[in-house]
Design a protein around this motif. Structure first.
Motif, PDB file in Angstrom:
ATOM      1  N   TYR A  23       0.897 -31.164 -30.458  1.00 60.90           N
ATOM      2  CA  TYR A  23       0.687 -30.658 -30.863  1.00 60.90           C
ATOM      3  C   TYR A  23       0.173 -30.769 -32.309  1.00 60.90           C
ATOM      4  O   TYR A  23      -0.310 -30.047 -32.946  1.00 60.90           O
ATOM      5  CB  TYR A  23       0.246 -28.763 -30.296  1.00 60.90           C
ATOM      6  CG  TYR A  23      -0.474 -28.924 -29.035  1.00 60.90           C
ATOM      7  CD1 TYR A  23      -1.319 -29.773 -28.282  1.00 60.90           C
ATOM      8  CD2 TYR A  23       0.165 -27.807 -28.016  1.00 60.90           C
ATOM      9  CE1 TYR A  23      -1.750 -29.895 -26.798  1.00 60.90           C
ATOM     10  CE2 TYR A  23      -0.145 -27.741 -26.934  1.00 60.90           C
ATOM     11  CZ  TYR A  23      -1.604 -28.256 -26.101  1.00 60.90           C
ATOM     12  OH  TYR A  23      -1.557 -28.382 -24.595  1.00 60.90           O
ATOM     13  N   GLU A  34      -0.322 -20.920 -20.211  1.00 58.26           N
ATOM     14  CA  GLU A  34      -2.241 -20.574 -21.052  1.00 58.26           C
ATOM     15  C   GLU A  34      -2.451 -19.779 -20.170  1.00 58.26           C
ATOM     16  O   GLU A  34      -3.080 -18.979 -20.993  1.00 58.26           O
ATOM     17  CB  GLU A  34      -2.681 -21.358 -21.167  1.00 58.26           C
ATOM     18  CG  GLU A  34      -2.064 -22.805 -22.103  1.00 58.26           C
ATOM     19  CD  GLU A  34      -3.587 -24.157 -21.803  1.00 58.26           C
ATOM     20  OE1 GLU A  34      -4.680 -24.247 -21.426  1.00 58.26           O
ATOM     21  OE2 GLU A  34      -2.977 -25.067 -22.295  1.00 58.26           O
ATOM     22  N   VAL A  92      -2.614 -33.369 -21.697  1.00 56.50           N
ATOM     23  CA  VAL A  92      -1.410 -32.958 -22.201  1.00 56.50           C
ATOM     24  C   VAL A  92      -0.313 -33.317 -20.830  1.00 56.50           C
ATOM     25  O   VAL A  92       1.160 -33.935 -21.863  1.00 56.50           O
ATOM     26  CB  VAL A  92      -1.780 -31.549 -22.113  1.00 56.50           C
ATOM     27  CG1 VAL A  92      -0.126 -30.937 -22.734  1.00 56.50           C
ATOM     28  CG2 VAL A  92      -2.292 -30.975 -23.464  1.00 56.50           C
ATOM     29  N   GLN A 123      -5.497 -30.261 -19.324  1.00 55.26           N
ATOM     30  CA  GLN A 123      -4.102 -30.023 -19.032  1.00 55.26           C
ATOM     31  C   GLN A 123      -3.628 -31.295 -18.776  1.00 55.26           C
ATOM     32  O   GLN A 123      -2.847 -31.352 -18.920  1.00 55.26           O
ATOM     33  CB  GLN A 123      -4.637 -29.071 -17.959  1.00 55.26           C
ATOM     34  CG  GLN A 123      -4.359 -27.860 -18.695  1.00 55.26           C
ATOM     35  CD  GLN A 123      -4.296 -26.325 -17.934  1.00 55.26           C
ATOM     36  OE1 GLN A 123      -3.690 -26.183 -16.741  1.00 55.26           O
ATOM     37  NE2 GLN A 123      -4.308 -25.240 -18.752  1.00 55.26           N
ATOM     38  N   ARG A 178      -5.119 -27.084 -27.605  1.00 54.73           N
ATOM     39  CA  ARG A 178      -5.270 -27.898 -26.555  1.00 54.73           C
ATOM     40  C   ARG A 178      -6.903 -28.410 -26.854  1.00 54.73           C
ATOM     41  O   ARG A 178      -7.009 -28.906 -26.969  1.00 54.73           O
ATOM     42  CB  ARG A 178      -5.018 -27.656 -25.275  1.00 54.73           C
ATOM     43  CG  ARG A 178      -5.041 -28.064 -24.298  1.00 54.73           C
ATOM     44  CD  ARG A 178      -5.100 -28.173 -23.000  1.00 54.73           C
ATOM     45  NE  ARG A 178      -5.371 -27.006 -22.350  1.00 54.73           N
ATOM     46  CZ  ARG A 178      -6.928 -26.897 -22.140  1.00 54.73           C
ATOM     47  NH1 ARG A 178      -7.051 -27.299 -22.005  1.00 54.73           N
ATOM     48  NH2 ARG A 178      -6.992 -25.641 -21.313  1.00 54.73           N
TER      49      ARG A 178
END
Length: 126
Positions: free
Chosen positions: A56, A38, A23, A20, A13
């Motif tokens: 990703y 995470e 995402v 975050q 990331r």
């Protein structure tokens, strides 16, 4: 020490320079949930992990620490083997497949079949 999946999810990331929240907006996964992954407080389930890996563009094997190559490709021998097995019917489930000297269970074969389909369909799209 955090679990390897936690470290790698955070690393990819950050390497992609995403927050975050970004995402979360692209995957639909709550940013607090992402934070838990995470930090290693929570483990993503299979579908969530697949969603993150697809987003990703990395393999699950890399995230889980089974390989150090985030974008591994099938070897020629692996491609040959896959071409000999029909993953679209029950011949794979009914076939004799062993790993580490023991016969795989039907459940293991179904899981392997599903993972192979996902992986190969993803590779076909590239």
């Amino acid at each position: 020490m955090a679990a390897i999946y936690a470290e790698r999810l955070r690393k990819i990331r950050k390497d992609l320079r995403l927050t975050q929240l970004q995402v979360s907006q692209h995957t639909g996964i709550n940013n607090k949930t992402l934070s838990g992954y995470e930090a290693g407080r929570n483990k993503p389930d299979y579908e969530t992990l697949k969603t993150l890996c697809d987003f990703y563009d990395v393999t699950m094997d890399w995230v889980l620490g089974h390989t150090n190559n985030p974008h591994s490709q099938l070897s020629e021998a692996e491609r040959d083997m896959v071409e000999k097995v029909d993953l679209d019917d029950d011949s794979f489930i009914n076939g004799d497949f062993k790993f580490a000297g023991r016969e795989l269970t039907v459940e293991e074969k179904r899981e392997l079949q599903a993972m192979a389909r996902l992986f190969l369909n993803r590779k076909k799209g590239n």
